[in-house]
Design a protein around this motif. Structure first.
Motif, mmCIF file in Angstrom:
data_model
loop_
_atom_site.group_PDB
_atom_site.id
_atom_site.type_symbol
_atom_site.label_atom_id
_atom_site.label_comp_id
_atom_site.label_asym_id
_atom_site.label_seq_id
_atom_site.Cartn_x
_atom_site.Cartn_y
_atom_site.Cartn_z
ATOM 1 N N ASN A 32 0.799 -1.218 0.000
ATOM 2 C CA ASN A 32 0.000 0.000 0.000
ATOM 3 C C ASN A 32 0.833 1.269 0.000
ATOM 4 O O ASN A 32 0.304 2.358 -0.220
ATOM 5 N N ARG A 33 2.133 1.141 0.287
ATOM 6 C CA ARG A 33 2.991 2.313 0.311
ATOM 7 C C ARG A 33 3.228 2.790 -1.117
ATOM 8 O O ARG A 33 3.825 2.089 -1.924
ATOM 9 N N PRO A 34 2.730 4.037 -1.507
ATOM 10 C CA PRO A 34 2.864 4.485 -2.902
ATOM 11 C C PRO A 34 4.301 4.846 -3.240
ATOM 12 O O PRO A 34 4.999 5.490 -2.467
ATOM 13 N N SER A 35 4.681 4.458 -4.411
ATOM 14 C CA SER A 35 5.993 4.857 -4.922
ATOM 15 C C SER A 35 5.844 6.183 -5.652
ATOM 16 O O SER A 35 4.756 6.720 -5.795
ATOM 17 N N ALA A 36 6.945 6.721 -6.137
ATOM 18 C CA ALA A 36 6.893 8.000 -6.849
ATOM 19 C C ALA A 36 6.055 7.889 -8.118
ATOM 20 O O ALA A 36 5.221 8.753 -8.418
ATOM 21 N N ASP A 37 6.242 6.833 -8.886
ATOM 22 C CA ASP A 37 5.464 6.643 -10.122
ATOM 23 C C ASP A 37 3.991 6.418 -9.799
ATOM 24 O O ASP A 37 3.106 6.930 -10.492
ATOM 25 N N ALA A 38 3.753 5.622 -8.750
ATOM 26 C CA ALA A 38 2.360 5.374 -8.377
ATOM 27 C C ALA A 38 1.667 6.668 -7.969
ATOM 28 O O ALA A 38 0.492 6.879 -8.257
ATOM 29 N N GLY A 39 2.385 7.591 -7.315
ATOM 30 C CA GLY A 39 1.810 8.872 -6.928
ATOM 31 C C GLY A 39 1.437 9.709 -8.141
ATOM 32 O O GLY A 39 0.372 10.339 -8.179
ATOM 33 N N LYS A 40 2.304 9.704 -9.157
ATOM 34 C CA LYS A 40 2.000 10.453 -10.379
ATOM 35 C C LYS A 40 0.784 9.882 -11.096
ATOM 36 O O LYS A 40 -0.075 10.620 -11.580
ATOM 37 N N VAL A 41 0.742 8.558 -11.155
ATOM 38 C CA VAL A 41 -0.416 7.915 -11.793
ATOM 39 C C VAL A 41 -1.691 8.257 -11.047
ATOM 40 O O VAL A 41 -2.733 8.544 -11.651
ATOM 41 N N GLN A 42 -1.632 8.273 -9.728
ATOM 42 C CA GLN A 42 -2.804 8.598 -8.929
ATOM 43 C C GLN A 42 -3.245 10.047 -9.162
ATOM 44 O O GLN A 42 -4.441 10.337 -9.267
ATOM 45 N N GLU A 43 -2.281 10.969 -9.262
ATOM 46 C CA GLU A 43 -2.620 12.365 -9.539
ATOM 47 C C GLU A 43 -3.274 12.508 -10.896
ATOM 48 O O GLU A 43 -4.256 13.251 -11.062
ATOM 49 N N LEU A 44 -2.760 11.799 -11.910
ATOM 50 C CA LEU A 44 -3.372 11.859 -13.243
ATOM 51 C C LEU A 44 -4.785 11.306 -13.218
ATOM 52 O O LEU A 44 -5.693 11.865 -13.858
ATOM 53 N N ASP A 45 -4.975 10.220 -12.482
ATOM 54 C CA ASP A 45 -6.325 9.653 -12.381
ATOM 55 C C ASP A 45 -7.285 10.635 -11.732
ATOM 56 O O ASP A 45 -8.431 10.801 -12.186
ATOM 57 N N ASN A 91 -10.558 12.284 -13.558
ATOM 58 C CA ASN A 91 -11.887 12.151 -12.951
ATOM 59 C C ASN A 91 -12.530 13.510 -12.725
ATOM 60 O O ASN A 91 -13.740 13.687 -12.923
ATOM 61 N N SER A 92 -11.711 14.499 -12.312
ATOM 62 C CA SER A 92 -12.273 15.832 -12.098
ATOM 63 C C SER A 92 -12.717 16.462 -13.408
ATOM 64 O O SER A 92 -13.732 17.160 -13.466
ATOM 65 N N VAL A 93 -11.944 16.222 -14.483
ATOM 66 C CA VAL A 93 -12.325 16.764 -15.792
ATOM 67 C C VAL A 93 -13.614 16.122 -16.284
ATOM 68 O O VAL A 93 -14.510 16.775 -16.819
ATOM 69 N N LYS A 94 -13.721 14.809 -16.091
ATOM 70 C CA LYS A 94 -14.926 14.119 -16.542
ATOM 71 C C LYS A 94 -16.147 14.533 -15.748
ATOM 72 O O LYS A 94 -17.247 14.640 -16.292
ATOM 73 N N SER A 95 -15.958 14.752 -14.438
ATOM 74 C CA SER A 95 -17.098 15.080 -13.593
ATOM 75 C C SER A 95 -17.491 16.547 -13.679
ATOM 76 O O SER A 95 -18.595 16.907 -13.294
ATOM 77 N N ALA A 96 -16.581 17.409 -14.177
ATOM 78 C CA ALA A 96 -16.903 18.836 -14.254
ATOM 79 C C ALA A 96 -17.985 19.054 -15.297
ATOM 80 O O ALA A 96 -17.980 18.440 -16.369
ATOM 81 N N PRO A 97 -18.964 19.957 -15.018
ATOM 82 C CA PRO A 97 -20.022 20.221 -15.998
ATOM 83 C C PRO A 97 -19.455 20.906 -17.234
ATOM 84 O O PRO A 97 -18.578 21.768 -17.135
#
Length: 302
Positions: A66-79, A83-89
């Protein structure tokens, strides 16, 4: 007596022997059960220790996973961003609320002109000019707000800038005496003691007109509908008269009030009608510039 004592001792010895024989197997049985129970307890303790060690290792592995790595953190930020772009009206397409318009119609001034340069205030020719004529102009609206600055929904505030030309009459620019333009005579005037002929100025006509430049806030209702009524509560108007007044004044500022409506006929093409009243606190050295106009206009949205 001795025989009785021996007999009693023999009985006691036999009794003790039999008691020992009975007690020894029970003692042996109890000690064996204790050993089995102790061994079982040891096995349970060992199993419990192994289980605790396995649980500790499993917890460590889960924490590492469960400990995020640097790459995993970037992927999570992109996700999260996706999601925010898709959910924005989705932003609605902006309507073309600005407009340029071309206007024409009827013009009327409250008082006709009666000054020297319009042929009045002279001998036998003191009548006033016509008070009615035509009006031509153009202007544009610039949208400022869609809800009257938070006070009323679907009520738009625009800034209007407009110029208009008003033509009222044509008059002789010279005085007349008994129907003869004495100052416009083209025949020679005989001057006693002079050798040269002196001629008056050529006859001419002067156009009685007025140019007006106005700037005003416009409140337009029913945003989103084809029919849009509007009102100008008050605006600033600058009037320039032609010809000048007797005091050679041409400029007179004042206020302007208006109401009207326009209708979208196709895409960003509008037709409309309005009425406007111009009021000034003072006249321009004897020339009254108050009056009203009424007409129609063609507008183009942009």
């Amino acid at each position: 007596m001795i025989n009785k004592t021996k007999l009693a001792l023999g009985i006691a010895t036999a009794t003790l022997t039999m008691a020992g024989a009975l007690v020894s197997p029970q003692a042996m049985a109890l000690s064996k059960a204790d050993r089995v129970a102790e061994a079982a307890n040891n096995k349970v303790d060992a199993l419990e220790a192994q289980m605790q060690a396995m649980q500790a290792e499993l917890s460590r592995l889960k924490a590492a996973a469960n400990r995020p790595s640097a790459d995993a953190g970037k992927v999570q930020e992109l996700d999260q961003w996706m999601n925010s772009v898709k959910s924005a009206p989705k932003e609605a397409k902006r309507s073309k609320d600005n407009m340029v318009f071309f206007r024409g119609g009827f013009a009327h001034m409250n008082k006709g002109r009666n000054d020297l340069l319009t042929g009045g205030q002279t001998i036998l020719n003191s009548g006033t000019t016509d008070k009615s004529g035509y009006d031509l102009g153009a202007g544009f609206d610039f949208s400022l707000n869609d809800d009257l600055f938070g006070l009323m929904d679907n009520t738009e505030v625009l800034a209007e800038l407009m110029f208009e030309y008003k033509n009222y009459d044509k008059r002789s620019s010279q005085a007349t005496v008994l129907g003869t333009n004495t100052l416009c005579a083209t025949s020679a005037l005989t001057v006693p003691g002079a050798n040269a002929n002196i001629t008056g100025p050529d006859c001419g006509k002067v156009t009685v007109s007025q140019f007006t430049l106005s700037a005003a806030p416009k409140v337009k209702f029913m945003k989103g509908s084809a029919l849009r009524p509007w009102v100008i509560p008050v605006g600033l108007a600058m009037h320039v008269i032609s010809p000048p007044s007797n005091g050679v004044t041409v400029f007179n500022p004042g206020a302007m009030f208006a109401l009207g409506a326009d209708y979208k006929i196709w895409k960003d093409i509008y037709v409309g009608a309005d009425a406007r009243y111009h009021w000034t606190a003072n006249n321009a050295d004897g020339v009254n510039t108050d009056g009203y106009t009424a007409g129609g206009y063609l507008g183009l949205g942009f």
